[in-house]
Design a protein around this motif. Sequence first.
Motif, PDB file in Angstrom:
ATOM      1  N   THR A 123       0.846  -1.194   0.000  1.00 50.97           N
ATOM      2  CA  THR A 123       0.000   0.000   0.000  1.00 50.97           C
ATOM      3  C   THR A 123       0.881   1.243   0.000  1.00 50.97           C
ATOM      4  OG1 THR A 123      -0.055   0.136   2.411  1.00 50.97           O
ATOM      5  CG2 THR A 123      -1.725  -1.264   1.335  1.00 50.97           C
ATOM      6  N   GLY A 124       0.239   2.403  -0.113  1.00 46.98           N
ATOM      7  CA  GLY A 124       0.992   3.650  -0.096  1.00 46.98           C
ATOM      8  C   GLY A 124       1.751   3.847   1.200  1.00 46.98           C
ATOM      9  N   ASP A 125       1.109   3.563   2.335  1.00 47.24           N
ATOM     10  CA  ASP A 125       1.779   3.735   3.626  1.00 47.24           C
ATOM     11  C   ASP A 125       2.966   2.774   3.749  1.00 47.24           C
ATOM     12  OD1 ASP A 125       0.036   5.704   4.382  1.00 47.24           O
ATOM     13  OD2 ASP A 125      -1.294   4.343   5.517  1.00 47.24           O
ATOM     14  N   GLN A 126       2.781   1.554   3.273  1.00 50.30           N
ATOM     15  CA  GLN A 126       3.869   0.570   3.341  1.00 50.30           C
ATOM     16  C   GLN A 126       5.046   0.988   2.463  1.00 50.30           C
ATOM     17  OE1 GLN A 126       1.614  -2.850   2.167  1.00 50.30           O
ATOM     18  NE2 GLN A 126       0.838  -3.281   4.243  1.00 50.30           N
ATOM     19  N   LEU A 127       4.739   1.558   1.327  1.00 50.51           N
ATOM     20  CA  LEU A 127       5.806   2.020   0.444  1.00 50.51           C
ATOM     21  C   LEU A 127       6.618   3.141   1.076  1.00 50.51           C
ATOM     22  CD1 LEU A 127       4.144   2.007  -3.091  1.00 50.51           C
ATOM     23  CD2 LEU A 127       5.869   0.445  -2.196  1.00 50.51           C
ATOM     24  N   ARG A 128       5.932   4.032   1.753  1.00 49.80           N
ATOM     25  CA  ARG A 128       6.651   5.120   2.419  1.00 49.80           C
ATOM     26  C   ARG A 128       7.547   4.568   3.520  1.00 49.80           C
ATOM     27  NH1 ARG A 128       1.986   7.824   0.757  1.00 49.80           N
ATOM     28  NH2 ARG A 128       0.709   7.002   2.460  1.00 49.80           N
ATOM     29  N   ALA A 129       7.053   3.541   4.233  1.00 50.54           N
ATOM     30  CA  ALA A 129       7.871   2.927   5.282  1.00 50.54           C
ATOM     31  C   ALA A 129       9.070   2.201   4.673  1.00 50.54           C
ATOM     32  CB  ALA A 129       7.022   1.959   6.104  1.00 50.54           C
ATOM     33  N   ILE A 130       8.848   1.553   3.563  1.00 53.06           N
ATOM     34  CA  ILE A 130       9.945   0.842   2.895  1.00 53.06           C
ATOM     35  C   ILE A 130      11.007   1.822   2.422  1.00 53.06           C
ATOM     36  CG2 ILE A 130      10.545  -0.483   0.814  1.00 53.06           C
ATOM     37  CD1 ILE A 130       7.814  -1.903   1.122  1.00 53.06           C
ATOM     38  N   SER A 131      10.579   2.923   1.831  1.00 55.65           N
ATOM     39  CA  SER A 131      11.541   3.888   1.303  1.00 55.65           C
ATOM     40  C   SER A 131      12.365   4.537   2.399  1.00 55.65           C
ATOM     41  CB  SER A 131      10.816   4.967   0.501  1.00 55.65           C
ATOM     42  OG  SER A 131       9.965   5.727   1.343  1.00 55.65           O
ATOM     43  N   ALA A 132      11.859   4.503   3.633  1.00 58.12           N
ATOM     44  CA  ALA A 132      12.594   5.097   4.749  1.00 58.12           C
ATOM     45  C   ALA A 132      13.657   4.167   5.319  1.00 58.12           C
ATOM     46  CB  ALA A 132      11.620   5.499   5.855  1.00 58.12           C
ATOM     47  N   LEU A 133      13.640   2.893   4.896  1.00 60.38           N
ATOM     48  CA  LEU A 133      14.631   1.948   5.411  1.00 60.38           C
ATOM     49  C   LEU A 133      16.019   2.332   4.914  1.00 60.38           C
ATOM     50  CD1 LEU A 133      12.679  -1.398   4.845  1.00 60.38           C
ATOM     51  CD2 LEU A 133      13.126  -0.270   7.042  1.00 60.38           C
ATOM     52  N   PRO A 134      17.022   2.328   5.764  1.00 62.56           N
ATOM     53  CA  PRO A 134      18.355   2.816   5.388  1.00 62.56           C
ATOM     54  C   PRO A 134      19.049   1.974   4.315  1.00 62.56           C
ATOM     55  CG  PRO A 134      18.424   1.788   7.551  1.00 62.56           C
ATOM     56  CD  PRO A 134      16.971   1.908   7.179  1.00 62.56           C
ATOM     57  N   MET A 135      18.713   0.660   4.166  1.00 60.65           N
ATOM     58  CA  MET A 135      19.377  -0.189   3.167  1.00 60.65           C
ATOM     59  C   MET A 135      18.715  -0.134   1.798  1.00 60.65           C
ATOM     60  SD  MET A 135      16.870  -1.886   4.797  1.00 60.65           S
ATOM     61  CE  MET A 135      17.622  -2.506   6.290  1.00 60.65           C
ATOM     62  N   VAL A 136      17.577   0.570   1.712  1.00 66.41           N
ATOM     63  CA  VAL A 136      16.846   0.644   0.449  1.00 66.41           C
ATOM     64  C   VAL A 136      17.394   1.787  -0.393  1.00 66.41           C
ATOM     65  CG1 VAL A 136      14.608   1.077  -0.632  1.00 66.41           C
ATOM     66  CG2 VAL A 136      14.757  -0.388   1.408  1.00 66.41           C
ATOM     67  N   GLU A 137      17.800   1.441  -1.602  1.00 66.94           N
ATOM     68  CA  GLU A 137      18.348   2.446  -2.508  1.00 66.94           C
ATOM     69  C   GLU A 137      17.264   3.191  -3.268  1.00 66.94           C
ATOM     70  OE1 GLU A 137      20.163   1.394  -6.430  1.00 66.94           O
ATOM     71  OE2 GLU A 137      21.981   2.010  -5.378  1.00 66.94           O
ATOM     72  N   ARG A 138      16.302   2.426  -3.832  1.00 69.10           N
ATOM     73  CA  ARG A 138      15.210   3.054  -4.562  1.00 69.10           C
ATOM     74  C   ARG A 138      14.062   2.069  -4.699  1.00 69.10           C
ATOM     75  NH1 ARG A 138      18.715   1.325  -8.446  1.00 69.10           N
ATOM     76  NH2 ARG A 138      17.836   0.393 -10.339  1.00 69.10           N
ATOM     77  N   VAL A 139      12.899   2.598  -5.033  1.00 68.38           N
ATOM     78  CA  VAL A 139      11.701   1.803  -5.265  1.00 68.38           C
ATOM     79  C   VAL A 139      11.114   2.222  -6.611  1.00 68.38           C
ATOM     80  CG1 VAL A 139       9.392   1.214  -4.444  1.00 68.38           C
ATOM     81  CG2 VAL A 139      11.233   1.638  -2.788  1.00 68.38           C
ATOM     82  N   THR A 140      10.875   1.241  -7.473  1.00 74.31           N
ATOM     83  CA  THR A 140      10.296   1.528  -8.794  1.00 74.31           C
ATOM     84  C   THR A 140       9.156   0.554  -9.064  1.00 74.31           C
ATOM     85  OG1 THR A 140      11.801   0.036  -9.955  1.00 74.31           O
ATOM     86  CG2 THR A 140      12.538   2.307  -9.666  1.00 74.31           C
ATOM     87  N   PRO A 141       8.226   0.933  -9.949  1.00 73.43           N
ATOM     88  CA  PRO A 141       7.102   0.035 -10.219  1.00 73.43           C
ATOM     89  C   PRO A 141       7.537  -1.200 -10.991  1.00 73.43           C
ATOM     90  CG  PRO A 141       7.010   1.923 -11.669  1.00 73.43           C
ATOM     91  CD  PRO A 141       8.101   2.206 -10.686  1.00 73.43           C
ATOM     92  N   VAL A 142       6.807  -2.280 -10.766  1.00 78.32           N
ATOM     93  CA  VAL A 142       6.958  -3.470 -11.600  1.00 78.32           C
ATOM     94  C   VAL A 142       6.161  -3.219 -12.871  1.00 78.32           C
ATOM     95  CG1 VAL A 142       6.399  -5.917 -11.832  1.00 78.32           C
ATOM     96  CG2 VAL A 142       7.306  -5.041  -9.674  1.00 78.32           C
ATOM     97  N   ARG A 143       6.871  -3.156 -13.999  1.00 77.90           N
ATOM     98  CA  ARG A 143       6.183  -2.903 -15.251  1.00 77.90           C
ATOM     99  C   ARG A 143       5.429  -4.148 -15.701  1.00 77.90           C
ATOM    100  NH1 ARG A 143       9.926   1.135 -13.747  1.00 77.90           N
ATOM    101  NH2 ARG A 143       9.654   2.922 -15.141  1.00 77.90           N
ATOM    102  N   ARG A 144       4.442  -3.895 -16.547  1.00 82.74           N
ATOM    103  CA  ARG A 144       3.649  -4.992 -17.073  1.00 82.74           C
ATOM    104  C   ARG A 144       3.759  -5.040 -18.584  1.00 82.74           C
ATOM    105  NH1 ARG A 144      -1.891  -4.332 -13.421  1.00 82.74           N
ATOM    106  NH2 ARG A 144      -0.884  -4.677 -11.399  1.00 82.74           N
ATOM    107  N   GLY A 145       3.521  -6.216 -19.111  1.00 84.77           N
ATOM    108  CA  GLY A 145       3.595  -6.382 -20.558  1.00 84.77           C
ATOM    109  C   GLY A 145       2.640  -7.450 -21.009  1.00 84.77           C
ATOM    110  N   ARG A 146       2.688  -7.721 -22.317  1.00 86.68           N
ATOM    111  CA  ARG A 146       1.825  -8.748 -22.875  1.00 86.68           C
ATOM    112  C   ARG A 146       2.619  -9.595 -23.863  1.00 86.68           C
ATOM    113  NH1 ARG A 146      -3.121  -7.729 -21.119  1.00 86.68           N
ATOM    114  NH2 ARG A 146      -3.709  -5.585 -20.629  1.00 86.68           N
ATOM    115  N   ALA A 147       2.099 -10.779 -24.111  1.00 83.73           N
ATOM    116  CA  ALA A 147       2.754 -11.647 -25.087  1.00 83.73           C
ATOM    117  C   ALA A 147       2.618 -11.063 -26.480  1.00 83.73           C
ATOM    118  CB  ALA A 147       2.130 -13.046 -25.043  1.00 83.73           C
ATOM    119  N   ARG A 148       3.553 -11.468 -27.356  1.00 80.62           N
ATOM    120  CA  ARG A 148       3.423 -11.099 -28.761  1.00 80.62           C
ATOM    121  C   ARG A 148       2.379 -12.035 -29.372  1.00 80.62           C
ATOM    122  NH1 ARG A 148       8.817  -9.512 -26.855  1.00 80.62           N
ATOM    123  NH2 ARG A 148       8.989  -7.419 -27.656  1.00 80.62           N
ATOM    124  N   VAL A 149       1.116 -11.766 -29.076  1.00 85.09           N
ATOM    125  CA  VAL A 149       0.057 -12.680 -29.490  1.00 85.09           C
ATOM    126  C   VAL A 149      -0.066 -12.667 -31.006  1.00 85.09           C
ATOM    127  CG1 VAL A 149      -1.229 -12.468 -27.353  1.00 85.09           C
ATOM    128  CG2 VAL A 149      -1.655 -10.840 -29.192  1.00 85.09           C
TER     129      VAL A 149
END
Length: 655
Positions: A123-149
């Motif tokens: 969630t948004g609150d969890q992401l903010r907590a994660i980003s505050a962790l000292p060992m975390v360098e960055r947070v980026t979205p998991v991109r999505r895609g589709r098969a070459r149908v």
Amino acid sequence: MGLFMKSLALTSCLLSLAFVPVAEAAPSSVSSDSQPAVGETSRVWVYFSDRGRAPAELTRDLAQRSQQIHPKALARRQRVRGDAGVDRRDLAPSQHYIDAVTQTGASKRHVSRWLNAVSVEATGDQLRAISALPMVERVTPVRRGRARVPVDGPQKLQWPRNNAGFSADQLEIIGADYLQECGLTGAGVIIGVQDSGFDVSHVSLQNVEVLGTRDFVNNDDNVGPEQGDPPGQHGHGTLVLSTIVGVDPGTFLGVAPGASVLLSKTEDISQEEPFEEDNFVAGIEWIEENGADIFTASLGYFDWYEASDMDGQTAVTTIASTIAVQNGLIMFNSMGNSGPDATTLGAPADADGVISLGAAHFNGDIAGFSSRGPTADGRTKPEVIAPGVDVACADPSTTDEYRTANGTSLSNPLAAGLGALLLEAYPDMTPADMLTLLRQTSDQADDPDNDRGWGMIDGYRAGLDYCSCNDVDGDGHTDVNCGGDDCDDSLATVYPGAEEICDGHDNDCDGEKLPTELDVDNDLVAECEGDCDDNNPDAVPGGEEICGDGVDNDCLDGDMACEPEPTGTTGGDSDSSTAGPQTTGGGTEGETEVAGTSTGDDSESASTGPGQDDDKGCACTSAQGGNNWGALTLLGLLALRRRKHQSARQTAKTR
């Protein structure tokens, strides 16, 4: 090394050689597009700033990891990289780091060793907590895609077209039929196939050797149809797999039917849930460490990426594919079906070193839907093309029928299968070797462009050296023209150390033949083959014998003596076929004399008598001073016999 350093720059301290204390980690950040709406969750990558291990722990864990990687994968890495085959990229992120992330309430999805990252749903609150962790360098979205149908609907195939069945045309156009005819099947090669799922109950797939399976969508080992899957979940992967390794004798044949496979299910095909790139990364890491030689995926990532991101350095799947190539894994990936505009390819087809496939008609023309290059940084893509229109494949909605399909989803596995045949032929090839070989033997190698790349792949040209140097005669030696020691690889009786026999060949390859098989007189028959006088071309088995010429022309029983010619009779009809004049005196009626015995006086006959073969030539010579008609007739007969003899010699030469 330059590309590897670019990868390092992108992942910052992921591969840092020094242990960085947690307190010294750089501040983390959360990209704005990864923030979910209130009450919703999003899937993100959490990257760590270091490996979280002191030097002693690092050494210990690397030693343990080297025991966990498949021996074949380790050997491949060592051969291609020239090192121990294991480094910090093979270590999972520190478990302490992962625990700190999940303690925020976020749900873990996948752990990436190569990226030193973990994907989570938060969630948004969890992401903010994660980003505050000292060992975390960055947070980026998991991109999505589709098969070459496939871009068009299927056409059912109702009957085989020839011995290779429905797949004959596609095998021929890429030269796979030639490689198969010289004995290549992909045996010993492991292909990692990554897709939506696989139904191996189809008749063409029932005998495929599956070495391992993993479902990264449902987190289990079942890559076939299972309860809860969307309809057709396994379809795309099944038709792809059949083009590579399918076998249905007389009806269908894949490109590399002897190859073994590792099957990775990474795609959720539902429209609401396009597959995520973290599944792809997890799948490729699993395939690589389990000993695959070749990787193929007809998948691509476009969502959330711009054309400017297709630079070989940005997309997560591209970065992972680059690492896989550095580890010696030969990578094939489809370009996509978003053509014909420029730079319409998707990740990881933009990766440098990945063999990216465009789709073509069987006549070699590029398909309009096939995605085009160049990459954002100006590199030519695709590398090569293969048939991608009306390609025959298994019909995944049945267990025994076939269909056609269109798309780079089909051209890519055809090329991967050809790669397996070539790797069987040349097992020491690296990813760079395979890329170079396919490029240099394709049909526009001298003039690549961003539509067709280097052109249509050509297994005939790519495998010609192997197939022509493949111990054709089966005597255990390859031809000298291929670096072997067999001076004639078309004959099983010719090789170093063979016994010399009378066959006109240098059997033991020492540069010399038997003295009796040299054919000195060039009559095409050697002494050891029955030539009784190899210095005289007039002596040859089967030749026409000439009487009294001093030569055993037919090599049977010596020179033939001339028979005495009859003279005719007195007081009766003469035989017009008798050589020489008839006499009217000196004998009884009907009695004949040898032609030319009378000199007109009482002198002794000039004839030596019949049956004498001496330096005078024919025994039945005419005497001097007599009637010359008989001599002329005899000369004519001799000339006729010589013409017959020459004809017989020529016949013997052509036998």
